[in-house]
Design a protein around this motif. Structure first.
Motif, PDB file in Angstrom:
ATOM      1  N   VAL A 139      -2.905   4.963  -6.525  1.00  0.00           N
ATOM      2  CA  VAL A 139      -2.399   4.088  -6.042  1.00  0.00           C
ATOM      3  C   VAL A 139      -0.901   4.450  -5.446  1.00  0.00           C
ATOM      4  CG1 VAL A 139      -1.179   2.175  -5.983  1.00  0.00           C
ATOM      5  CG2 VAL A 139      -3.311   2.439  -7.501  1.00  0.00           C
ATOM      6  N   ILE A 140      -1.452   4.642  -4.270  1.00  0.00           N
ATOM      7  CA  ILE A 140       0.118   5.144  -3.293  1.00  0.00           C
ATOM      8  C   ILE A 140       1.126   4.131  -3.227  1.00  0.00           C
ATOM      9  CG2 ILE A 140       1.312   6.650  -1.289  1.00  0.00           C
ATOM     10  CD1 ILE A 140      -1.956   7.817  -1.158  1.00  0.00           C
ATOM     11  N   VAL A 141       2.361   4.414  -3.088  1.00  0.00           N
ATOM     12  CA  VAL A 141       3.284   3.246  -3.100  1.00  0.00           C
ATOM     13  C   VAL A 141       4.093   4.167  -1.837  1.00  0.00           C
ATOM     14  CG1 VAL A 141       5.549   2.309  -4.009  1.00  0.00           C
ATOM     15  CG2 VAL A 141       3.697   2.939  -5.525  1.00  0.00           C
ATOM     16  N   GLY A 142       3.017   2.290  -0.895  1.00  0.00           N
ATOM     17  CA  GLY A 142       3.752   3.498   0.480  1.00  0.00           C
ATOM     18  C   GLY A 142       4.821   2.185   1.229  1.00  0.00           C
ATOM     19  N   SER A 143       5.175   1.190   1.983  1.00  0.00           N
ATOM     20  CA  SER A 143       6.246  -0.111   2.574  1.00  0.00           C
ATOM     21  C   SER A 143       5.644  -0.368   3.449  1.00  0.00           C
ATOM     22  CB  SER A 143       6.672   1.487   2.836  1.00  0.00           C
ATOM     23  OG  SER A 143       8.246   0.405   3.588  1.00  0.00           O
ATOM     24  N   THR A 144       6.379  -1.465   3.575  1.00  0.00           N
ATOM     25  CA  THR A 144       6.151  -2.750   4.926  1.00  0.00           C
ATOM     26  C   THR A 144       6.428  -1.510   6.271  1.00  0.00           C
ATOM     27  OG1 THR A 144       8.538  -3.868   4.583  1.00  0.00           O
ATOM     28  CG2 THR A 144       6.544  -4.821   3.927  1.00  0.00           C
ATOM     29  N   ASN A 145       7.377  -0.770   5.936  1.00  0.00           N
ATOM     30  CA  ASN A 145       7.855   0.402   7.121  1.00  0.00           C
ATOM     31  C   ASN A 145       6.265   1.360   7.423  1.00  0.00           C
ATOM     32  OD1 ASN A 145       9.896  -1.113   8.489  1.00  0.00           O
ATOM     33  ND2 ASN A 145      11.029   0.709   7.155  1.00  0.00           N
ATOM     34  N   GLY A 146       5.476   0.981   6.841  1.00  0.00           N
ATOM     35  CA  GLY A 146       4.497   1.986   6.765  1.00  0.00           C
ATOM     36  C   GLY A 146       2.963   1.059   7.799  1.00  0.00           C
ATOM     37  N   ILE A 147       3.639   0.146   8.190  1.00  0.00           N
ATOM     38  CA  ILE A 147       2.392  -1.364   8.992  1.00  0.00           C
ATOM     39  C   ILE A 147       3.450  -1.359  10.294  1.00  0.00           C
ATOM     40  CG2 ILE A 147       1.645  -3.338   8.711  1.00  0.00           C
ATOM     41  CD1 ILE A 147       0.274  -1.325   6.012  1.00  0.00           C
ATOM     42  N   LYS A 148       4.673  -1.903   9.907  1.00  0.00           N
ATOM     43  CA  LYS A 148       5.301  -1.868  11.617  1.00  0.00           C
ATOM     44  C   LYS A 148       6.152  -1.060  11.702  1.00  0.00           C
ATOM     45  CE  LYS A 148       8.613  -5.453   9.724  1.00  0.00           C
ATOM     46  NZ  LYS A 148       9.395  -4.682   9.795  1.00  0.00           N
ATOM     47  N   GLY A 149       6.727  -0.494  12.468  1.00  0.00           N
ATOM     48  CA  GLY A 149       7.881  -0.357  12.249  1.00  0.00           C
ATOM     49  C   GLY A 149       9.530  -0.739  12.012  1.00  0.00           C
ATOM     50  N   GLY A 150      10.101   0.340  11.886  1.00  0.00           N
ATOM     51  CA  GLY A 150      11.485   0.110  12.017  1.00  0.00           C
ATOM     52  C   GLY A 150      13.112   0.562  12.566  1.00  0.00           C
ATOM     53  N   ALA A 151      13.358   0.258  12.573  1.00  0.00           N
ATOM     54  CA  ALA A 151      14.888   0.549  13.796  1.00  0.00           C
ATOM     55  C   ALA A 151      15.670   1.480  12.493  1.00  0.00           C
ATOM     56  CB  ALA A 151      16.155  -0.540  14.657  1.00  0.00           C
ATOM     57  N   ALA A 152      15.569   2.259  12.665  1.00  0.00           N
ATOM     58  CA  ALA A 152      16.812   3.222  12.285  1.00  0.00           C
ATOM     59  C   ALA A 152      16.770   3.826  10.791  1.00  0.00           C
ATOM     60  CB  ALA A 152      18.373   2.490  12.211  1.00  0.00           C
ATOM     61  N   ALA A 153      14.890   4.105  11.567  1.00  0.00           N
ATOM     62  CA  ALA A 153      14.670   4.984   9.783  1.00  0.00           C
ATOM     63  C   ALA A 153      13.182   5.166  10.427  1.00  0.00           C
ATOM     64  CB  ALA A 153      14.389   2.858   9.415  1.00  0.00           C
ATOM     65  N   ALA A 154      12.988   6.282  10.982  1.00  0.00           N
ATOM     66  CA  ALA A 154      12.164   6.228  12.036  1.00  0.00           C
ATOM     67  C   ALA A 154      11.539   7.854  11.232  1.00  0.00           C
ATOM     68  CB  ALA A 154      11.882   7.271  13.333  1.00  0.00           C
ATOM     69  N   HIS A 155      12.494   8.595  10.423  1.00  0.00           N
ATOM     70  CA  HIS A 155      11.973   9.620   9.644  1.00  0.00           C
ATOM     71  C   HIS A 155      11.116   8.479   8.484  1.00  0.00           C
ATOM     72  CE1 HIS A 155      15.342   8.056   7.963  1.00  0.00           C
ATOM     73  NE2 HIS A 155      15.804   9.102   7.132  1.00  0.00           N
ATOM     74  N   TYR A 156      11.749   7.684   8.191  1.00  0.00           N
ATOM     75  CA  TYR A 156      10.935   6.916   7.222  1.00  0.00           C
ATOM     76  C   TYR A 156      10.005   6.018   7.284  1.00  0.00           C
ATOM     77  CZ  TYR A 156      10.316   3.369   2.629  1.00  0.00           C
ATOM     78  OH  TYR A 156       9.887   2.466   1.981  1.00  0.00           O
ATOM     79  N   SER A 157       9.782   5.608   8.422  1.00  0.00           N
ATOM     80  CA  SER A 157       8.494   4.882   8.955  1.00  0.00           C
ATOM     81  C   SER A 157       6.868   6.005   9.590  1.00  0.00           C
ATOM     82  CB  SER A 157       9.649   4.186  10.202  1.00  0.00           C
ATOM     83  OG  SER A 157       7.880   2.849  10.190  1.00  0.00           O
ATOM     84  N   ALA A 158       7.941   7.015   9.819  1.00  0.00           N
ATOM     85  CA  ALA A 158       7.092   8.411  10.200  1.00  0.00           C
ATOM     86  C   ALA A 158       5.976   8.123   8.700  1.00  0.00           C
ATOM     87  CB  ALA A 158       7.272   9.042  10.770  1.00  0.00           C
ATOM     88  N   SER A 159       7.385   8.727   7.892  1.00  0.00           N
ATOM     89  CA  SER A 159       6.566   9.315   6.816  1.00  0.00           C
ATOM     90  C   SER A 159       5.336   7.829   5.475  1.00  0.00           C
ATOM     91  CB  SER A 159       7.439   9.410   5.709  1.00  0.00           C
ATOM     92  OG  SER A 159       8.151   8.241   4.546  1.00  0.00           O
ATOM     93  N   LYS A 160       5.572   7.347   5.749  1.00  0.00           N
ATOM     94  CA  LYS A 160       5.251   5.746   5.043  1.00  0.00           C
ATOM     95  C   LYS A 160       4.177   5.450   6.149  1.00  0.00           C
ATOM     96  CE  LYS A 160       7.319   5.078   1.302  1.00  0.00           C
ATOM     97  NZ  LYS A 160       6.762   5.446   0.620  1.00  0.00           N
ATOM     98  N   HIS A 161       3.777   5.354   7.249  1.00  0.00           N
ATOM     99  CA  HIS A 161       2.642   5.130   7.630  1.00  0.00           C
ATOM    100  C   HIS A 161       1.826   6.375   7.605  1.00  0.00           C
ATOM    101  CE1 HIS A 161       4.155   2.617  10.832  1.00  0.00           C
ATOM    102  NE2 HIS A 161       3.363   2.066  10.758  1.00  0.00           N
ATOM    103  N   ALA A 162       2.182   7.967   7.927  1.00  0.00           N
ATOM    104  CA  ALA A 162       1.785   8.718   7.534  1.00  0.00           C
ATOM    105  C   ALA A 162       0.168   8.910   5.908  1.00  0.00           C
ATOM    106  CB  ALA A 162       1.994  10.189   7.540  1.00  0.00           C
ATOM    107  N   VAL A 163       1.037   8.276   4.855  1.00  0.00           N
ATOM    108  CA  VAL A 163       0.554   8.030   3.974  1.00  0.00           C
ATOM    109  C   VAL A 163      -0.499   7.445   3.692  1.00  0.00           C
ATOM    110  CG1 VAL A 163       2.014   9.224   2.404  1.00  0.00           C
ATOM    111  CG2 VAL A 163       1.841   6.568   2.281  1.00  0.00           C
ATOM    112  N   VAL A 164      -0.639   6.244   4.690  1.00  0.00           N
ATOM    113  CA  VAL A 164      -2.146   5.663   4.786  1.00  0.00           C
ATOM    114  C   VAL A 164      -3.330   6.264   5.898  1.00  0.00           C
ATOM    115  CG1 VAL A 164      -3.010   3.901   6.390  1.00  0.00           C
ATOM    116  CG2 VAL A 164      -0.536   3.503   5.773  1.00  0.00           C
ATOM    117  N   GLY A 165      -2.872   7.028   5.935  1.00  0.00           N
ATOM    118  CA  GLY A 165      -3.987   8.323   6.465  1.00  0.00           C
ATOM    119  C   GLY A 165      -4.086   9.003   5.839  1.00  0.00           C
ATOM    120  N   LEU A 166      -3.417   9.286   4.395  1.00  0.00           N
ATOM    121  CA  LEU A 166      -3.961  10.343   3.666  1.00  0.00           C
ATOM    122  C   LEU A 166      -4.931   9.921   2.789  1.00  0.00           C
ATOM    123  CD1 LEU A 166      -3.015  12.924   1.677  1.00  0.00           C
ATOM    124  CD2 LEU A 166      -1.782  11.305   1.275  1.00  0.00           C
TER     125      LEU A 166
END
Length: 265
Positions: A139-166
């Motif tokens: 079980v990998i803990v992601g974020s809603t920022n891994g489902i949609k984008g979030g302003a002022a959090a490009a680094h966080y959102s990109a990392s959380k989108h990436a774990v979905v692909g992983l």
């Protein structure tokens, strides 16, 4: 019979609000715990171990920065040696910090988020792999920022989108061995990662010294259900479900726990 009776789970980021909730919830359902976090959080790790043991389960604590693959491997191997097996991996360690518009992010802030939130998950899963067998769950803990984008959090959102692909890749690779891989995506959770002055300032940039109550009013406007955030136990319940046999034929999915944040129009 409890849902995880006599199984063993490793939880990274175990000293934090969500990590501690995962340890407690899995232990309540019969699991022994390998709790992994930074050595600077040693006092909190003692409290985690005491809480798990108060539930009648064993707890082995290990110190590792998930950016260090050898440290992760050592902590995990030590735990498996002492507890005898590994059935569940909860890759929970993560950071949500240095919030700024994309063009204002420093190279260090970008790299730190990717190194912990993405590469740290890879290190954890890779170290756990040799110990897992049929019926195991990652079980990998992601974020809603891994489902949609979030302003002022490009680094966080990109990392959380990436774990979905992983996770999707791992589900395909490990499925033939009977190992499931899924992600859990919390919205705002009532932990210090969200309940802090930096986040309050991001939510209300025009208000001097915004408070928790001010932030709650803003966040409550973003959800469908009438709450500003969910509690750590709500994420723990989702992790428990994906760790248990109740989800034995579920793999490669994104389970969102956000009070309707990602669905509100």
């Amino acid at each position: 019979m409890k849902r995880l009776q006599n199984r063993v789970a490793v939880v990274t980021g175990a000293a934090g609000g969500m990590g501690r909730a995962h340890c407690r919830r899995l232990a309540e359902e019969g699991a022994d715990i390998i709790a992994v976090d930074l050595e600077e959080n040693a006092a909190d790790m003692v409290a985690v171990a005491e809480e798990v043991e108060s539930l009648g389960r064993r707890c082995v604590t290990g110190f590792a920065d998930v950016r260090d693959p050898l440290a992760v491997e050592e902590a995990l191997n030590t735990g498996v040696t002492r507890l005898g097996r590994l059935d569940t991996v909860v890759a929970n360690a993560g950071v949500y910090a240095d919030l700024a518009p994309t063009w204002e992010l420093s190279d260090n802030s970008w790299q730190r988020a990717l190194d912990i939130n993405l590469t740290g998950v890879w290190h954890t899963v890779r170290a756990a792999g040799p110990h897992l067998g049929s019926g195991a769950s990652i079980v990998i803990v992601g974020s809603t920022n891994g489902i949609k984008g979030g302003a002022a959090a490009a680094h966080y959102s990109a990392s959380k989108h990436a774990v979905v692909g992983l996770a999707r890749t791992l589900a395909n690779e490990l499925g033939p061995q009977g190992i499931r891989v899924n992600t859990v995506h919390p919205g705002s959770v009532a932990t210090p990662m969200i309940l802090n002055a930096d986040v309050y300032a991001k939510l209300l940039p025009d208000l001097p010294n915004p408070t928790r109550d001010d932030a709650a009013r803003v966040l409550a406007q973003r959800t469908i259900l009438p709450v500003p955030w969910v509690e750590p136990v709500d994420i723990g319940n989702a992790v428990l479900f994906l760790a248990s046999d109740e989800s034995r034929y579920i793999t490669g999915i994104q389970l969102v726990v956000d009070a309707g944040l990602t669905q509100k129009v």
